[in-house]
Scaffold this motif. Structure first.
Motif, PDB file in Angstrom:
ATOM      1  N   MET A 225       0.844  -1.198   0.000  1.00 13.52           N
ATOM      2  CA  MET A 225       0.000   0.000   0.000  1.00 13.52           C
ATOM      3  C   MET A 225       0.874   1.240   0.000  1.00 13.52           C
ATOM      4  N   LEU A 226       0.527   2.185  -0.835  1.00 14.61           N
ATOM      5  CA  LEU A 226       1.165   3.497  -0.818  1.00 14.61           C
ATOM      6  C   LEU A 226       0.041   4.525  -0.728  1.00 14.61           C
ATOM      7  N   LEU A 227      -0.006   5.209   0.395  1.00 16.82           N
ATOM      8  CA  LEU A 227      -1.131   6.076   0.712  1.00 16.82           C
ATOM      9  C   LEU A 227      -0.681   7.532   0.745  1.00 16.82           C
ATOM     10  N   LEU A 228      -1.451   8.389   0.086  1.00 16.92           N
ATOM     11  CA  LEU A 228      -1.233   9.831   0.145  1.00 16.92           C
ATOM     12  C   LEU A 228      -2.315  10.443   1.016  1.00 16.92           C
ATOM     13  N   ALA A 229      -1.918  11.180   2.043  1.00 17.30           N
ATOM     14  CA  ALA A 229      -2.863  11.833   2.947  1.00 17.30           C
ATOM     15  C   ALA A 229      -2.826  13.340   2.724  1.00 17.30           C
ATOM     16  N   ILE A 230      -4.006  13.957   2.734  1.00 20.13           N
ATOM     17  CA  ILE A 230      -4.150  15.400   2.501  1.00 20.13           C
ATOM     18  C   ILE A 230      -5.080  15.974   3.557  1.00 20.13           C
ATOM     19  N   ASP A 231      -4.701  17.110   4.131  1.00 19.18           N
ATOM     20  CA  ASP A 231      -5.641  17.827   4.989  1.00 19.18           C
ATOM     21  C   ASP A 231      -5.466  19.325   4.806  1.00 19.18           C
ATOM     22  N   THR A 232      -6.573  20.014   4.574  1.00 21.30           N
ATOM     23  CA  THR A 232      -6.571  21.474   4.420  1.00 21.30           C
ATOM     24  C   THR A 232      -7.673  22.096   5.287  1.00 21.30           C
ATOM     25  N   SER A 233      -7.995  21.448   6.398  1.00 20.70           N
ATOM     26  CA  SER A 233      -9.099  21.917   7.240  1.00 20.70           C
ATOM     27  C   SER A 233      -8.684  23.000   8.229  1.00 20.70           C
ATOM     28  N   THR A 234      -7.382  23.165   8.450  1.00 25.90           N
ATOM     29  CA  THR A 234      -6.890  24.127   9.429  1.00 25.90           C
ATOM     30  C   THR A 234      -5.896  25.071   8.765  1.00 25.90           C
ATOM     31  N   THR A 235      -5.164  25.809   9.570  1.00 25.66           N
ATOM     32  CA  THR A 235      -4.121  26.696   9.047  1.00 25.66           C
ATOM     33  C   THR A 235      -3.041  25.909   8.308  1.00 25.66           C
ATOM     34  N   ALA A 236      -2.885  24.641   8.640  1.00 22.00           N
ATOM     35  CA  ALA A 236      -1.849  23.808   8.030  1.00 22.00           C
ATOM     36  C   ALA A 236      -2.340  23.183   6.728  1.00 22.00           C
ATOM     37  N   ILE A 237      -1.588  23.428   5.662  1.00 18.04           N
ATOM     38  CA  ILE A 237      -1.793  22.696   4.412  1.00 18.04           C
ATOM     39  C   ILE A 237      -0.792  21.556   4.477  1.00 18.04           C
ATOM     40  N   THR A 238      -1.269  20.345   4.694  1.00 18.82           N
ATOM     41  CA  THR A 238      -0.366  19.253   5.072  1.00 18.82           C
ATOM     42  C   THR A 238      -0.623  18.012   4.221  1.00 18.82           C
TER      43      THR A 238
ATOM     44  N   PRO B 298      -6.220  23.686  28.872  1.00 21.98           N
ATOM     45  CA  PRO B 298      -5.481  23.613  27.610  1.00 21.98           C
ATOM     46  C   PRO B 298      -4.215  22.771  27.772  1.00 21.98           C
ATOM     47  N   LEU B 299      -3.937  21.924  26.771  1.00 24.86           N
ATOM     48  CA  LEU B 299      -2.738  21.102  26.795  1.00 24.86           C
ATOM     49  C   LEU B 299      -1.676  21.686  25.872  1.00 24.86           C
ATOM     50  N   ASP B 300      -0.433  21.380  26.165  1.00 26.01           N
ATOM     51  CA  ASP B 300       0.656  21.744  25.280  1.00 26.01           C
ATOM     52  C   ASP B 300       0.735  20.672  24.192  1.00 26.01           C
ATOM     53  N   GLY B 301      -0.271  20.680  23.319  1.00 26.44           N
ATOM     54  CA  GLY B 301      -0.391  19.629  22.309  1.00 26.44           C
ATOM     55  C   GLY B 301      -0.453  20.211  20.916  1.00 26.44           C
ATOM     56  N   PRO B 302      -0.805  19.414  19.930  1.00 29.42           N
ATOM     57  CA  PRO B 302      -0.830  19.875  18.539  1.00 29.42           C
ATOM     58  C   PRO B 302      -1.870  20.972  18.316  1.00 29.42           C
ATOM     59  N   LEU B 303      -1.528  21.910  17.437  1.00 26.35           N
ATOM     60  CA  LEU B 303      -2.444  22.999  17.094  1.00 26.35           C
ATOM     61  C   LEU B 303      -3.218  22.704  15.819  1.00 26.35           C
ATOM     62  N   ASP B 304      -2.573  22.018  14.889  1.00 25.31           N
ATOM     63  CA  ASP B 304      -3.165  21.743  13.580  1.00 25.31           C
ATOM     64  C   ASP B 304      -3.020  20.268  13.229  1.00 25.31           C
ATOM     65  N   VAL B 305      -3.756  19.856  12.228  1.00 23.55           N
ATOM     66  CA  VAL B 305      -3.691  18.471  11.761  1.00 23.55           C
ATOM     67  C   VAL B 305      -2.339  18.197  11.109  1.00 23.55           C
ATOM     68  N   SER B 306      -1.787  17.034  11.366  1.00 22.98           N
ATOM     69  CA  SER B 306      -0.595  16.533  10.688  1.00 22.98           C
ATOM     70  C   SER B 306      -1.023  15.442   9.711  1.00 22.98           C
ATOM     71  N   ALA B 307      -0.625  15.581   8.451  1.00 24.29           N
ATOM     72  CA  ALA B 307      -0.972  14.561   7.462  1.00 24.29           C
ATOM     73  C   ALA B 307      -0.315  13.228   7.787  1.00 24.29           C
ATOM     74  N   ALA B 308       0.845  13.266   8.432  1.00 26.32           N
ATOM     75  CA  ALA B 308       1.496  12.012   8.833  1.00 26.32           C
ATOM     76  C   ALA B 308       0.626  11.262   9.833  1.00 26.32           C
ATOM     77  N   ALA B 309       0.046  11.987  10.793  1.00 21.89           N
ATOM     78  CA  ALA B 309      -0.844  11.354  11.765  1.00 21.89           C
ATOM     79  C   ALA B 309      -2.117  10.863  11.090  1.00 21.89           C
ATOM     80  N   LEU B 310      -2.655  11.655  10.176  1.00 19.23           N
ATOM     81  CA  LEU B 310      -3.846  11.241   9.432  1.00 19.23           C
ATOM     82  C   LEU B 310      -3.573   9.958   8.660  1.00 19.23           C
ATOM     83  N   ALA B 311      -2.425   9.897   7.985  1.00 14.32           N
ATOM     84  CA  ALA B 311      -2.064   8.709   7.220  1.00 14.32           C
ATOM     85  C   ALA B 311      -1.904   7.491   8.121  1.00 14.32           C
ATOM     86  N   ASP B 312      -1.236   7.679   9.269  1.00 16.56           N
ATOM     87  CA  ASP B 312      -1.015   6.559  10.177  1.00 16.56           C
ATOM     88  C   ASP B 312      -2.331   6.064  10.772  1.00 16.56           C
TER      89      ASP B 312
END
Length: 221
Positions: free
Chosen positions: A1-14, A171-185
């Motif tokens: 499998m070779l998967l391409l993940a895309i997210d543009t829902s937040t400030t991050a184009i990832t 509030p946590l010191d956590g991610p602010l925006d989506v990461s495409a790597a996390a989405l893919a995983d």
């Protein structure tokens, strides 16, 4: 499998390329208004870094939001077009699910992102089987001050707590925006578990900011 993940829902184009076991390449640009300008170069970059061509893709996944209409649509249309052109399978996932997954989620969590108009998109999560977060409420859009009290007090990640700290109890010191790597995983893990990810409709939650004007004839003729 070779998967391409895309997210543009937040400030991050990832965007990211994943081979079922690990992320091969990821590219992220922070720009709240430049989704159309940055997405295609990002896709080209990660494919080049992974030593792959569009024809090598077996799967394309896109974050479905919620997010501002224009930016979100850029990612979804691009994912649909790539899947159609390459014959890859198309998958869709709520973008807030990916943000929750990025935290490693060990207890209940609130994910809140910037919805503009002084509002946030939010969803509530609980730990799920195999490290996959379980969404138990949402997604919704609301003013931060109108969050239910039991939700506002949860540990929270995303740009919502950063923008409106007084409305969030923990509030946590956590991610602010989506990461495409996390989405893919996340998607690779869910597909391996036999989950169906055939949801393709975006979570817009409200009308777009821009709408065509409607001319009306004066009653005076």
């Amino acid at each position: 499998m070779l998967l391409l993940a895309i997210d543009t829902s937040t400030t991050a184009i990832t965007v990211a390329v994943h081979d079922r076991s690990r992320t091969l390449a990821e590219a992220t640009t922070l720009d709240a208004r430049g989704h159309a300008e940055h997405l295609a170069p990002g896709i080209t970059r990660v494919l080049d870094e992974a030593g792959a061509a569009p024809a090598d893709l077996t799967d394309v996944v896109c974050g479905l939001g919620p997010g501002p209409f224009t930016g979100l649509r850029v990612g979804i249309v691009t994912a649909r077009t790539l899947a159609l052109a390459t014959g890859a399978r198309l998958h869709g996932v709520c973008s807030l699910d990916a943000l929750a997954y990025q935290t490693g989620l060990h207890s209940e969590l609130l994910v809140a992102t910037d919805a503009r108009r002084k509002e946030v998109y939010w969803a509530r999560y609980a730990p799920g089987a195999g490290g996959v977060p379980m969404r138990v409420d949402g997604p919704h859009v609301t003013k931060p001050a109108d969050l239910p009290a039991d939700v506002a007090g949860l540990p929270a990640v995303g740009r919502g707590p950063l923008l409106y700290p007084d409305a969030f109890g923990s509030p946590l010191d956590g991610p602010l925006d989506v990461s495409a790597a996390a989405l893919a995983d996340l998607v690779a893990r869910r597909l391996a578990a036999g989950d169906r990810l055939d949801e393709h409709e975006p979570f817009y939650l409200r009308r777009p900011d821009a709408a065509p004007s409607v001319s009306t004839k004066s009653a005076l003729g």
